[in-house]
Design a protein around this motif. Structure first.
Motif, PDB file in Angstrom:
ATOM      1  N   GLN A 126       1.137  -0.875  -0.025  1.00  0.00           N
ATOM      2  CA  GLN A 126      -0.263   0.048  -0.280  1.00  0.00           C
ATOM      3  C   GLN A 126       1.318   1.480   0.506  1.00  0.00           C
ATOM      4  O   GLN A 126       0.546   1.961  -0.651  1.00  0.00           O
ATOM      5  CB  GLN A 126      -1.349  -0.030   1.430  1.00  0.00           C
ATOM      6  N   SER A 163      -3.928   1.403   7.037  1.00  0.00           N
ATOM      7  CA  SER A 163      -2.485   0.841   6.911  1.00  0.00           C
ATOM      8  C   SER A 163      -2.390   1.711   8.268  1.00  0.00           C
ATOM      9  O   SER A 163      -1.993   3.329   7.078  1.00  0.00           O
ATOM     10  CB  SER A 163      -1.653   0.206   5.793  1.00  0.00           C
ATOM     11  N   ASP A 305      -2.422  -3.386  19.491  1.00  0.00           N
ATOM     12  CA  ASP A 305      -0.293  -3.574  20.290  1.00  0.00           C
ATOM     13  C   ASP A 305      -1.280  -4.060  21.860  1.00  0.00           C
ATOM     14  O   ASP A 305       0.072  -3.787  22.698  1.00  0.00           O
ATOM     15  CB  ASP A 305      -0.220  -1.954  20.561  1.00  0.00           C
ATOM     16  N   ILE A 327      -5.421  -8.381  12.933  1.00  0.00           N
ATOM     17  CA  ILE A 327      -4.808  -6.923  11.913  1.00  0.00           C
ATOM     18  C   ILE A 327      -3.059  -8.025  12.249  1.00  0.00           C
ATOM     19  O   ILE A 327      -2.533  -7.268  10.507  1.00  0.00           O
ATOM     20  CB  ILE A 327      -4.106  -5.699  13.166  1.00  0.00           C
TER      21      ILE A 327
HETATM   22  C1  EPZ Z   1       1.815  -0.364  13.097  1.00  0.00           C
HETATM   23  O1  EPZ Z   1       2.665  -0.819  12.368  1.00  0.00           O
HETATM   24  C2  EPZ Z   1       2.811  -0.003  13.778  1.00  0.00           C
HETATM   25  N1  EPZ Z   1       3.846   0.605  13.885  1.00  0.00           N
HETATM   26  C3  EPZ Z   1       2.559  -1.023  15.394  1.00  0.00           C
HETATM   27  O2  EPZ Z   1       2.807  -0.874  16.237  1.00  0.00           O
HETATM   28  C4  EPZ Z   1       1.188  -1.584  15.592  1.00  0.00           C
HETATM   29  O3  EPZ Z   1       0.884  -2.700  15.494  1.00  0.00           O
HETATM   30  C5  EPZ Z   1       0.234  -1.388  13.386  1.00  0.00           C
HETATM   31  O4  EPZ Z   1       0.379  -0.293  13.738  1.00  0.00           O
HETATM   32  C6  EPZ Z   1      -1.140  -1.357  14.130  1.00  0.00           C
HETATM   33  O5  EPZ Z   1      -1.607  -0.816  14.923  1.00  0.00           O
HETATM   34  C7  EPZ Z   1       4.743   1.696  14.227  1.00  0.00           C
HETATM   35  O6  EPZ Z   1       4.042   2.894  14.270  1.00  0.00           O
HETATM   36  C8  EPZ Z   1       6.607   2.291  14.567  1.00  0.00           C
HETATM   37  P1  EPZ Z   1       0.026  -1.455   9.581  1.00  0.00           P
HETATM   38  P2  EPZ Z   1       2.680  -0.196  10.388  1.00  0.00           P
HETATM   39  O7  EPZ Z   1       0.408  -0.288   8.257  1.00  0.00           O
HETATM   40  O8  EPZ Z   1       2.248   0.188  10.172  1.00  0.00           O
HETATM   41  C9  EPZ Z   1      -0.709  -4.644   6.673  1.00  0.00           C
HETATM   42  C10 EPZ Z   1       4.524  -1.625  18.049  1.00  0.00           C
HETATM   43  O9  EPZ Z   1       4.284  -2.662  19.365  1.00  0.00           O
HETATM   44  N2  EPZ Z   1      -0.120  -3.686   5.396  1.00  0.00           N
HETATM   45  O10 EPZ Z   1      -1.495  -0.785  10.129  1.00  0.00           O
HETATM   46  O11 EPZ Z   1       3.073  -1.650  10.214  1.00  0.00           O
HETATM   47  C11 EPZ Z   1       0.353  -5.278   7.724  1.00  0.00           C
HETATM   48  O12 EPZ Z   1       0.602  -6.921   7.061  1.00  0.00           O
HETATM   49  C12 EPZ Z   1       4.114  -1.950  16.690  1.00  0.00           C
HETATM   50  O13 EPZ Z   1       4.558   0.086  18.766  1.00  0.00           O
HETATM   51  C13 EPZ Z   1      -0.461  -4.277   4.306  1.00  0.00           C
HETATM   52  O14 EPZ Z   1      -1.066  -5.781   3.603  1.00  0.00           O
HETATM   53  O15 EPZ Z   1       1.053  -1.178  10.418  1.00  0.00           O
HETATM   54  C14 EPZ Z   1      -1.411  -5.212   9.214  1.00  0.00           C
HETATM   55  O16 EPZ Z   1      -2.007  -6.459   8.391  1.00  0.00           O
HETATM   56  C15 EPZ Z   1       3.912  -3.209  16.309  1.00  0.00           C
HETATM   57  N3  EPZ Z   1       0.144  -3.864   2.919  1.00  0.00           N
HETATM   58  C16 EPZ Z   1      -2.218  -4.496   8.896  1.00  0.00           C
HETATM   59  O17 EPZ Z   1      -2.432  -3.943   7.095  1.00  0.00           O
HETATM   60  C17 EPZ Z   1       1.122  -2.897   3.686  1.00  0.00           C
HETATM   61  O18 EPZ Z   1       1.712  -1.688   2.556  1.00  0.00           O
HETATM   62  C18 EPZ Z   1      -1.856  -3.485   9.984  1.00  0.00           C
HETATM   63  O19 EPZ Z   1      -0.691  -3.387   9.320  1.00  0.00           O
HETATM   64  C19 EPZ Z   1       0.796  -1.828   4.777  1.00  0.00           C
HETATM   65  C20 EPZ Z   1       0.067  -2.503   5.491  1.00  0.00           C
END
Ligand code: EPZ
Length: 431
Positions: A126, A163, A305, A327
């Motif tokens: 994404q 995301s 989290d 998630i």
């Molecule tokens: C952020 O991670 C946080 N990290 C995470 O915190 C948190 O768990 C997460 O958001 C959800 O709230 C930071 O802010 C640095 P996402 P992020 O993109 O941005 C899928 C902690 O412990 N996805 O919202 O990586 C992904 O695989 C950490 O502080 C896609 O498929 O999370 C996941 O299943 C751990 N394609 C879901 O979306 C993409 O391009 C949510 O991921 C991006 C994500």
């Protein structure tokens, strides 16, 4: 090797000051390079992930000065390289925020592929889709994500998945694109709003952050700012659950109660009392914990989290609880460690934990598999009978400042030990 040594059984009582949000500080720090003027950022948590990001920013020529423990002064006016690939940056997730920030400002960036906690596949499609929609080319080569553009042009982007990282990255790049960008199905987390507020304080034109449609009018330039990061929702939630599992009475200070509503709602359901006063929440756990069901969801749902922390509490409650992780696909690795402490939990299909409450935990030698699970296992040790030793606590240091010191302030018997001798000394001391 550093470990936490814990003697459980004390109810945690008292007040704890919550620091700035790690997951807001990381994008705000990255975005601070988007102007040549000086930016002052306050309430930055002194945790490993922010340190690593700041070191990487310095490695490309960003000037970083600390003014006290939590204030960072950043100037991105003399950046000499648009390639961020030092060894440490690969270990953190937020490394990729430098992509959006540098692409927006210089129309070019190469950043090492992100690491972060091993909680399942963490795709970046994404982010790439968003950059391409703004007119950038994106390739992944030699472990680097490389992106460049002649011009960035505003676009209408529909995120296939909500995301946090992709919303933040696209918001940063679109801020300095020509024309209007609309991000649909945007993430609504408090840290997304904090970044939008910060960018607006630098002269950006972003509306709608906190809803699922964010509208950005590109501007040609950003200016300096003086900004304070929001309090950490997850650090606060962790201490609220520390009160619950130890039958304690804890006031979390300097929080935004609105951000803690889904966490507070579950604590009420399982039998805790919650009292709100301005920027404080008091959690009193005087009754036996009751079972419930919970499913993690994007904000304002129950945060992923906080999933390990609520599981630690439900494993001590009366009856059967079900926790569903929606998630991330691999966020129950810590359950094996909890089972060593006497928990009765079965994980099915990788995303569902079926929990039969037990009357108590027994201390054991366990290891933190990631940041939040590590903190949750410490809570289990504090609730349990006897001594618990937690290995791999470097994960916890990624996101909790002075974790054991704050717990000690609430009466916990926890120490950071560096050797067997120190561990033996701790055991003798606590009896
Ligand atoms: C952020 O991670 C946080 N990290 C995470 O915190 C948190 O768990 C997460 O958001 C959800 O709230 C930071 O802010 C640095 P996402 P992020 O993109 O941005 C899928 C902690 O412990 N996805 O919202 O990586 C992904 O695989 C950490 O502080 C896609 O498929 O999370 C996941 O299943 C751990 N394609 C879901 O979306 C993409 O391009 C949510 O991921 C991006 C994500």
């Amino acid at each position: 090797m550093e470990q936490y040594a814990i003697k459980g059984g004390n109810p945690l009582v008292g007040e704890v000051e919550i620091g700035g949000a790690k997951n807001a500080a990381l994008p705000v720090l990255a975005a601070s390079v988007m102007t040549d003027e000086t930016v002052y950022i306050d309430n930055v948590p002194d945790v490993r992930d922010t340190k690593v990001l700041l070191q990487s920013m310095e490695s490309i020529g960003v000037q970083v000065r600390h003014d006290g423990r939590h204030k960072v002064v950043v100037n991105g006016g003399q950046i000499h390289s648009l390639v961020v690939e030092d060894e440490n940056i690969k270990k953190i997730r937020a490394s990729y925020y430098l992509l959006g920030a540098l692409l927006g400002k210089y129309k070019y960036a190469e950043v090492a592929l992100p690491g972060g906690c091993d909680i399942g596949c963490r795709a970046i499609d994404q982010h790439i889709k968003g950059f391409r929609a703004l007119g950038a080319e994106v390739v992944i080569e030699h472990g680097l994500i490389k992106t460049k553009a002649e011009h960035l042009t505003g676009s209408h982007i529909y995120m296939d998945i909500s995301s946090v990282g992709a919303t933040i990255n696209v918001m940063m790049a679109a801020t300095l694109a020509e024309g209007r960008t609309i991000i649909e199905n945007a993430a609504k987390e408090p840290h997304v709003v904090d970044l939008a507020n910060f960018l607006n304080s630098m002269g950006a034109d972003i509306k709608g952050a906190g809803t699922d449609v964010i509208r950005i009018r590109g501007v040609s330039k950003l200016h300096g700012s003086d900004y304070t990061i929001i309090p950490d929702q997850i650090e606060a939630g962790t201490f609220m659950f520390a009160a619950a599992v130890t039958k304690g009475d804890v006031v979390v200070k300097n929080v935004i109660p609105k951000h803690l509503e889904s966490i507070g709602a579950k604590l009420l359901e399982i039998g805790c009392e919650i009292k709100e006063e301005d920027d404080c929440l008091r959690v009193v756990a005087s009754k036996p914990l009751m079972h419930t069901h919970v499913k993690t969801l994007p904000y304002p749902g129950f945060p992923t989290d906080m999933q390990p922390q609520i599981t630690v509490a439900l494993a001590l409650s009366r009856g059967t609880s079900i926790v569903t992780e929606s998630i991330f696909e691999n966020r129950f690795k810590y359950v094996d460690e909890l089972i060593k402490m006497g928990a009765n939990i079965k994980v099915e299909g990788g995303d569902t934990a079926i929990i039969e409450g037990v009357p108590g935990y027994t201390g054991a030698h366990i290891a933190a598999p990631d940041l939040r699970a590590g903190a949750a296992l410490v809570l289990a040790g504090l609730a349990g009978e006897g001594i618990t030793v937690v290995d791999d606590i470097h994960y916890i240091a990624r996101g909790y400042e002075d974790f054991h010191l704050k717990l000690q302030g609430l009466g916990a018997q926890i120490e950071l030990v560096n050797s067997d001798r120190e561990l033996q000394k701790f055991k003798l001391k606590v009896g």
